[in-house]
Design an enzyme around this catalytic site. Sequence first.
Site, PDB file in Angstrom:
ATOM      1  N   LYS A 114       1.084  -7.714   2.106  1.00  0.00           N
ATOM      2  CA  LYS A 114       1.866  -7.155   3.207  1.00  0.00           C
ATOM      3  C   LYS A 114       2.615  -8.303   3.886  1.00  0.00           C
ATOM      4  CE  LYS A 114      -1.697  -3.735   4.502  1.00  0.00           C
ATOM      5  NZ  LYS A 114      -2.528  -3.190   5.619  1.00  0.00           N
ATOM      6  N   ASP A 149       0.822  -1.212   0.000  1.00  0.00           N
ATOM      7  CA  ASP A 149       0.000   0.000   0.000  1.00  0.00           C
ATOM      8  C   ASP A 149       0.861   1.268   0.000  1.00  0.00           C
ATOM      9  OD1 ASP A 149      -2.314  -1.501   0.101  1.00  0.00           O
ATOM     10  OD2 ASP A 149      -2.680  -1.159   2.232  1.00  0.00           O
ATOM     11  N   TRP A 163     -10.063  -1.042  -7.779  1.00  0.00           N
ATOM     12  CA  TRP A 163      -8.607  -0.912  -7.673  1.00  0.00           C
ATOM     13  C   TRP A 163      -7.940  -1.624  -8.860  1.00  0.00           C
ATOM     14  CZ3 TRP A 163      -7.125   2.726  -4.692  1.00  0.00           C
ATOM     15  CH2 TRP A 163      -7.551   2.907  -3.366  1.00  0.00           C
ATOM     16  N   ASP A 223      -6.534  -5.156  -4.490  1.00  0.00           N
ATOM     17  CA  ASP A 223      -6.091  -3.822  -4.079  1.00  0.00           C
ATOM     18  C   ASP A 223      -4.606  -3.617  -4.387  1.00  0.00           C
ATOM     19  OD1 ASP A 223      -8.122  -5.110  -2.553  1.00  0.00           O
ATOM     20  OD2 ASP A 223      -8.031  -3.598  -0.989  1.00  0.00           O
TER      21      ASP A 223
END
Length: 409
Positions: free
Chosen positions: A170, A125, A254, A180
Amino acid sequence: MEEKLKSIRLIFWALAFVILLGLLFTSCKSATTVSSNELVVSDKLKWSERMAQTLMVKHPNAYEIDDKTEPKWDYVHGLVMTSFEELYKKTSKNKYYDYVKGYADATIDSEGNIPSYKFENYNIDMVIAGNHLFYLYEKTQDKRYLKVLQTLRSQLAAQPRTSEGGFWHKKIYPNQMWLDGLYMGAPFYARYTVRYEDGKQLDDVAKQFDLIQKNLLDTKTGLLYHGWDETKEMNWANKETGTSPNFWSRSLGWYAMALVDALDYFPENHPKRQQLISYLNSLSDALLKYQHASGLWYQVTDQGDRDSNYLEASGSAMFAYAFAKGANKGYLPKKYKQHAEKAFNGLTRDLVKVTPEGYTILTQVCAVAGLGGKENRDGSFDYYINEKKKDNDPKATGPFILAALELDK
């Protein structure tokens, strides 16, 4: 004579009372309404600027977007700064450029470090948060901006991957790819490798989309699931496919934006360019099946008016942008420009409120949604529809500005 004077006095006081009431009424009215000449944000502007100026008034410092009280390096700011960059290019109004630069300078120190960013988190992100720095560096030649670009590129180089080479979303979400994440990483990666590496890593950029299509696509609907766990161990993961159980419009948004933005950097002769365009066309065709008569899309994309499902602003704005840009660039058939117009008109007609001051307020925005984590988010229909909503959430305002620019609205 006295009676006559008494009558005159009564008439005088009566008139004075009427005048006083009129003045009080006018004063109260002016205190609670704003005339068209006194609007804080002019209704003569296009929607792109009306939304941008609303954000600037509400958040004088760009880092204050999303109700932050101190500078934070974050993807939502990166998204909105990207929209302001495009707005500046379109209007040449310095205040939009200054807003973008203000965010960069508030979050980056004098040595080119980002105090609020943690490299070791390998959070994809955080990469898109620096997308606006390409333009700032080209314009200013400030070495701090280049250093941050290089730092973010280094994160991608070290980012943990699935066994097939897909970026983990992540570090705390091992072995997982989310839709995303394609927006968070791919456009930046493509832009960087073309600008500074002669495009040597475009194949790796394309691989991220290939793996998403391979592992998250539902062939029945043509839609893609929100997330995928290679190990199939997460509570939300299908034990056979590893996919999450539902289609969430913003995650699809996204992904659609990732495709149209990453394609900007693939030259026409690149062997993967047509493949990416085909992914965009397949997704767009599938999304059309679920576009509501209003032009909008539901929070849970394929569930229509199922109890508590609602027409959601961020996903709808993202689709409007992707359709409009795709059509403008020739990636999509021209008809998609009309579908984008329909979506944007639905947003401004049904989900936008304009305050007496002229502020543009976009409603019905899902504030946040994800999978797993401490909250144990299970990706169920009930989970998505019960996440909180937030007016003018930046995940909607950024795409709203981008869509408005593509549509010249």
